[in-house]
Design a protein around this motif. Structure first.
Motif, PDB file in Angstrom:
ATOM      1  N   LEU A   1       0.822  -1.210   0.000  1.00  0.00           N
ATOM      2  CA  LEU A   1       0.000   0.000   0.000  1.00  0.00           C
ATOM      3  C   LEU A   1       0.857   1.262   0.000  1.00  0.00           C
ATOM      4  O   LEU A   1       0.466   2.286  -0.569  1.00  0.00           O
TER       5      LEU A   1
ATOM      6  N   LEU B   1      -6.664  -1.369   5.576  1.00  0.00           N
ATOM      7  CA  LEU B   1      -7.051  -0.453   4.511  1.00  0.00           C
ATOM      8  C   LEU B   1      -7.491   0.897   5.073  1.00  0.00           C
ATOM      9  O   LEU B   1      -7.182   1.951   4.520  1.00  0.00           O
TER      10      LEU B   1
ATOM     11  N   HIS C   1      -4.574   3.038   6.025  1.00  0.00           N
ATOM     12  CA  HIS C   1      -3.876   3.607   4.866  1.00  0.00           C
ATOM     13  C   HIS C   1      -4.787   4.494   4.024  1.00  0.00           C
ATOM     14  O   HIS C   1      -4.376   4.949   2.944  1.00  0.00           O
TER      15      HIS C   1
ATOM     16  N   ARG D   1      -7.319   3.617   2.262  1.00  0.00           N
ATOM     17  CA  ARG D   1      -7.478   2.959   0.969  1.00  0.00           C
ATOM     18  C   ARG D   1      -8.800   2.200   0.863  1.00  0.00           C
ATOM     19  O   ARG D   1      -8.881   1.162   0.217  1.00  0.00           O
ATOM     20  N   LEU D   2      -9.844   2.738   1.456  1.00  0.00           N
ATOM     21  CA  LEU D   2     -11.156   2.101   1.367  1.00  0.00           C
ATOM     22  C   LEU D   2     -11.901   2.517   0.104  1.00  0.00           C
ATOM     23  O   LEU D   2     -13.004   2.018  -0.157  1.00  0.00           O
TER      24      LEU D   2
ATOM     25  N   LEU E   1     -11.210   0.527  -4.829  1.00  0.00           N
ATOM     26  CA  LEU E   1     -10.895  -0.792  -4.281  1.00  0.00           C
ATOM     27  C   LEU E   1     -11.976  -1.802  -4.642  1.00  0.00           C
ATOM     28  O   LEU E   1     -13.160  -1.462  -4.701  1.00  0.00           O
TER      29      LEU E   1
END
Length: 238
Positions: free
Chosen positions: A97, A128, A131, A133-134, A137
């Motif tokens: 990531l 996630l 980071h 990062r949801l 995705l």
């Protein structure tokens, strides 16, 4: 717009599911990346497809779940690919990531069969979230129970339903599952125009795996697929 995924990174140019493979895919300009996650003995997310490590290092016996993160980081998985990558080890999802641009679509596959990792869904979503990062995705799995658990934790995450074998009307199965399925990911071997049209008619994107032959890729595009998972840079960077 067609969206192709670099399957386990650029695995013809560097050891699959490693940082060098992902960096090469990013360097090629891939718009989407596919990777696999499992859990180490001490519950760290390890990026690897196989449950066993012996394909990458003949001296590594047992399963990923039998090793701690510290032990995994001592196992060379690069030298079997080429001397250039001697010393390369399996990365954690955290490490991957860190190198992925925010505009790169990630398909994270939970490798939950035949080993079932209890709690992997919660650990994955927590990582996630940490980071940020949801978004951008897709979480996929052949284990559809794992997809259900992901949805129970966070109902907004798009899910990709993987199918290896042919089943009757997978689009009906996906619809009846009650899951937030965005895309169907079938084995490309049995995908034809009728299959693609049925998926699209029922509101699902379709991304067959693994398509590395250019002629087959062109055929699937003519059928109307939304993209493919590919080992071929000439395909996944297009």
């Amino acid at each position: 717009m067609t969206l192709n995924f670099a399957h386990r990174g650029s695995l013809t140019e560097a050891p699959e599911n490693t940082l060098p493979a992902f960096k090469k895919a990013i360097w090629h300009g891939a718009k989407a990346l596919e990777l696999d996650v499992q859990l180490s003995k001490d519950n760290h997310l390890i990026v690897c497809h196989d449950h066993k490590l012996s394909r990458f290092n003949k001296d590594a016996e047992g399963l990923i779940k039998d090793y701690t993160l510290e032990e995994i980081q001592q196992i060379d998985v690069g030298e079997t690919f080429s001397e250039e990558f001697k010393g390369v080890t399996l990365p954690t999802l955290d490490q991957v990531l860190h190198i992925c641009p925010a505009d790169l679509l990630l398909n994270i596959e939970i490798k939950n069969i035949p080993v079932i990792y209890d709690g992997i869904e919660q650990i994955l979503l927590k990582t996630l979230h940490e980071h940020d990062r949801l978004n951008n995705l897709v979480i996929s799995s052949f284990d559809h129970v794992a997809l259900k658990k992901v949805q129970e934790i966070n109902s907004t995450i798009p899910l990709g339903m993987l199918f290896y074998y042919r089943i009757l009307n997978p689009w009906d199965y996906a619809s009846a599952s009650g899951l937030n399925i965005q895309s169907i990911h079938p084995n490309q071997i049995y995908v034809d125009q009728t299959f693609v049209q049925s998926c699209k008619r029922n509101g699902y994107d379709i991304y067959p795996f693994t398509v590395s032959d250019q002629e087959r890729y062109k055929e699937l595009l003519e059928y109307g697929v939304d993209g493919v998972f590919s080992n071929n840079p000439e395909i996944f960077k297009s």
